[in-house]
Design a protein around this motif. Structure first.
Motif, PDB file in Angstrom:
ATOM      1  N   UNK A   1       0.790  -1.067  -0.252  1.00  0.00           N
ATOM      2  CA  UNK A   1       0.263   0.044  -0.054  1.00  0.00           C
ATOM      3  C   UNK A   1       0.915   0.942   0.236  1.00  0.00           C
ATOM      4  N   UNK A   2       2.711   1.050   0.981  1.00  0.00           N
ATOM      5  CA  UNK A   2       2.853   2.402   1.183  1.00  0.00           C
ATOM      6  C   UNK A   2       3.749   2.427  -0.729  1.00  0.00           C
ATOM      7  N   UNK A   3       3.908   0.919  -1.079  1.00  0.00           N
ATOM      8  CA  UNK A   3       4.341   1.386  -2.223  1.00  0.00           C
ATOM      9  C   UNK A   3       3.678   1.892  -3.028  1.00  0.00           C
ATOM     10  N   UNK A   4       2.504   2.048  -2.933  1.00  0.00           N
ATOM     11  CA  UNK A   4       1.473   2.816  -4.544  1.00  0.00           C
ATOM     12  C   UNK A   4       1.622   3.774  -4.717  1.00  0.00           C
ATOM     13  N   UNK A   5       1.119   4.325  -3.660  1.00  0.00           N
ATOM     14  CA  UNK A   5       1.124   5.731  -3.207  1.00  0.00           C
ATOM     15  C   UNK A   5       2.172   6.100  -3.057  1.00  0.00           C
ATOM     16  N   UNK A   6       3.906   5.564  -2.332  1.00  0.00           N
ATOM     17  CA  UNK A   6       4.812   6.404  -2.950  1.00  0.00           C
ATOM     18  C   UNK A   6       5.164   6.788  -4.176  1.00  0.00           C
TER      19      UNK A   6
END
Length: 758
Positions: A246-251
């Motif tokens: 999830x953090x990968x997608x937003x970042x």
């Protein structure tokens, strides 16, 4: 949704210190609760409403020694000697007398007196009954029991201690080595994905924060709720995987926007609004799937689902609050440097620079849709072939036969099986209610004769009277092991004959014991698969219908999931039942798969499959609603999302696969199934099959009846309202880089216009 997340992302960016302090305060509060209320995990399997559980509850009240857990002490004479020789027999009897006085022991049976000796007279089997169940058994009690065997070992006997009191070797050891291995692989993948070690550390930081918060919270709840030791392991595995993803997608969206010149604060807010919307809905599908485990009505599985759902909810919350705050701390350091590989790649993705070279994701997408029908048929045939062995899937709960080969309980299990027969490792308990019999003693004797004549019964122990004398307990030893299908048939045969025996003997019969409880659990899980699938898939279809406003996309997503999960089960059968590549996977003994695997893997894998569906198709739909033609929209989605989905899939694969080596038999099979399921679903179904299907159906993929469109709320996952709200600001902007922003980016650098919350 996008407007709300836009405000949330911008607020977290600006008030980053307050957000960080809030999460630290939450963790500190949970640590305090852990210190005040935390207790031990409880691995006891209970299945409310079943015959075996009702009989077990009756025994706990009327004959605790029969309802409590038990241990086995196996004595083996030296080669060339017999265990009945006076010098060895006396040591065995002395050892059992000492075991009778050990902590929490209700009674011990001397095998010399009870003549529980193998036919070759080399092995004796002593039974130790505890007054409590395994969940309430202190660790020191088992250590005290093992100390009683020292004199027998000194006398030259080989002594092994095992039995149901030791569980199934669920403690796989290794501490947090598995998580560290997964984190190391994730760091490598993220570094390659972002081209920056600094950026790669941010998803790891939020994921570790989420896992730590989840684990502390779960252990704090052990003082109030029954939490199995497997629940934290599942929560850790899931929280680490989805937290990074999830953090990968937003970042990734944030870095992509920074590469096109967008202001850092505006980019953080916009990434949280657009990519964050996909994360929220992807997380909700996982939560729905895990919460759906409550449909099974088995407490320990419900707790496992709740623990996993909690870890996912925390991952989503951290991704849309703590991550924007970390973006604020990082500021311009996350912006790809001009001329760097990351900057060239991002500009190429937006159609400028890099010599017009296509990204890997777009090249793969073009291959998938060049001959979509051929792609579709090839993928279907491959998955169906892999799924073929799934028809032979056999389920059972783990026992000491699946414990690590070098453990004492495994050695005791194997010795008992070889010397006495496999049934001695899983005896059945028969509760005979003789309260309405004319002659209770005669009724018990008649029932014993009936049981002895039943096919599949090896031997029957001496009846034990309950405290009130209204019932007797008989130990029935099957001819086959606890996980053998013939043992299950024996249990069903006794239950089928129970009404007839009641008329003939006057004794009401109930089958219980650890083996019977395990059989009932497996049956309950098998019966619950269909209603579970209907509830979970139905709710998730509705959620995807809201997100994509399409009929084809949700149906395609669910059918693709069914293909990947069927192929996964087929591979599980090949490895864990047939033994293909078993040694490479560290599988020490093939046989039935842990009974919770199908429903648990379906829950987790369905949620993760919908993650990739949302990540991929949301970018395709975003391009479509901005005017792209269907095939162009597919390629745009592949160009922008494939790299992220590839990285996410590799990370999840690494995290799940890291739990396979050295894990308990239960977790090993689950981790293998999840790792393979992610591999198939991310790379075969979502990145290959989905583009092919969408290319075949064309514009129909995004069709929704008008009457249904009016009924459904518009959740605005693409941020269209942000675009409209930003139009006046954009028209007055004079910045040179305003036209180089990522398509769909609503607000330019320095804009302060905030859209209204929907």
């Amino acid at each position: 949704m996008a407007s709300l997340l836009y405000r949330l992302g911008r607020g977290a960016y600006r008030r980053r210190r307050a957000v960080l302090a809030m999460w630290l305060a939450v963790l500190a509060a949970l640590i305090t609760c852990l210190a005040a209320f935390g207790a031990e995990t409880d691995d006891e399997f209970r299945i409310p409403g079943s015959e075996s559980q009702q009989a077990m509850d009756t025994l706990k009240a009327s004959l605790p020694s029969a309802a409590g857990t038990s241990a086995q002490i196996v004595f083996v004479a030296p080669a060339g000697h017999e265990i009945t020789e006076p010098r060895y027999a006396s040591v065995v009897s002395a050892t059992m007398a000492k075991a009778d006085t050990a902590a929490q022991v209700a009674g011990a049976t001397d095998p010399i007196q009870s003549k529980t000796i193998s036919p070759d007279r080399t092995t004796a089997l002593g039974q130790v009954r505890y007054e409590v169940g395994r969940a309430d058994l202190a660790d020191t009690s088992l250590a005290a029991l093992e100390e009683t065997t020292e004199a027998a070992r000194d006398a030259g006997l080989t002594v092994e201690v095992g039995g149901s009191a030791y569980g199934s070797g669920a403690d796989s050891g290794g501490g947090h080595a598995k998580e560290m291995m997964g984190l190391a692989v994730a760091l490598c993948v993220l570094t390659v994905t972002f081209g920056s070690l600094f950026a790669a550390g941010m998803p790891l930081l939020t994921a570790v924060a989420g896992v730590a918060t989840t684990l502390v919270g779960l252990h704090a709840l052990t003082g109030v709720f029954t939490v199995s030791s497997t629940a934290p392991a599942l929560a850790s595995m899931l929280g680490l995987a989805v937290g990074i993803d999830y953090a990968l997608f937003i970042l990734s969206r944030h870095r992509s926007q920074l590469a096109t010149g967008l202001d850092a604060e505006e980019s953080a807010a916009t990434a949280t609004a657009t990519a964050g919307s996909a994360v929220v809905f992807a997380g909700l599908t996982v939560v729905i799937a895990l919460a759906g485990l409550a449909v099974v009505r088995i407490p320990f599985l419900t707790v496992m689902g709740a623990a996993g759902a909690l870890s996912v909810l925390l991952a989503v919350a951290l991704a849309v609050t703590l991550l924007p705050a970390l973006m604020g701390f990082a500021g311009e350091r996350l912006r790809p440097k001009p001329g760097s590989r990351a900057a060239r790649r991002e500009r190429a993705a937006h159609g400028s620079g890099h010599g017009g070279r296509l990204s890997f994701g777009e090249r793969w997408g073009r291959i998938a849709i060049r001959r979509p029908l051929i792609t579709l048929v090839t993928v279907l045939v491959g998955l169906l072939v892999l799924a073929a062995p799934a028809r032979e899937l056999q389920l059972a709960l783990p026992d000491n036969g699946s414990a690590p080969a070098g453990s004492g309980q495994r050695q005791a299990y194997d010795t008992v099986s070889d010397a006495f027969g496999p049934g001695f490792n899983g005896p059945l308990l028969i509760l005979a209610d003789t309260s309405r019999a004319t002659n209770p003693q005669q009724a018990t004797a008649a029932l014993t004769d009936k049981l002895r004549e039943t096919p599949g019964v090896a031997t029957i122990g001496k009846p034990q009277l309950t405290r009130d004398g209204d019932a007797s307990v008989l130990q029935v030893v099957p001819e086959t092991g606890p996980n053998d299908e013939k043992t299950k048939d024996l249990v069903q045969r006794i239950r089928d004959q129970a009404p007839e025996w009641r008329q003939q003997t006057g004794a009401a019969v109930s089958v219980t014991g650890t083996t019977a409880v395990g059989i009932d659990v497996s049956d309950r899980l098998a019966d619950s698969l269909l209603p579970f699938a209907l509830v979970v898939v139905g709710l998730s279809l509705l959620l995807l219908l809201l997100v994509f406003r399409s009929l084809i996309v949700p149906l395609k997503a669910s059918l693709g999931f069914l293909l990947s999960v069927a192929a996964t089960f087929g591979a599980v059968v090949a490895v864990f039942q047939w033994g293909w590549l078993a040694s490479a996977m560290g599988v020490e003994q093939t046989g039935p798969v842990v009974s919770i695997l199908p429903i648990l893997v379906m829950a987790v894998l369905f949620g993760l499959a919908m993650d990739y569906e949302v990540f991929m198709v949301s970018r395709m739909r975003e391009a479509y609603v901005h005017g792209a033609r269907p095939r162009e929209a597919i390629l745009a989605g592949s160009r922008h999302a494939s790299r992220v989905v590839t990285a996410a899939g590799l990370i999840m694969l690494a995290v799940f696969a890291s739990f396979v080596p050295g894990a308990s038999s239960m977790l090993k099979a689950v981790a293998f199934a999840l790792a393979l399921g992610v591999l198939l679903d991310a790379f075969v179904v979502r990145m290959t099959l989905v583009p092919a299907v969408l290319a075949l159906v064309g514009r129909a993929a995004w069709w929704l009846p008008k009457w249904l469109a009016k009924l459904l709320p518009d959740v605005d996952i693409e941020g269209e309202r942000l675009n409209r709200a930003a139009t006046p600001a954009r028209s007055g902007a004079s910045r040179a880089d305003a036209h180089t922003c990522d398509p769909g980016v609503p607000v330019g650098a320095g804009d302060t216009l905030l859209p209204p919350v929907r």
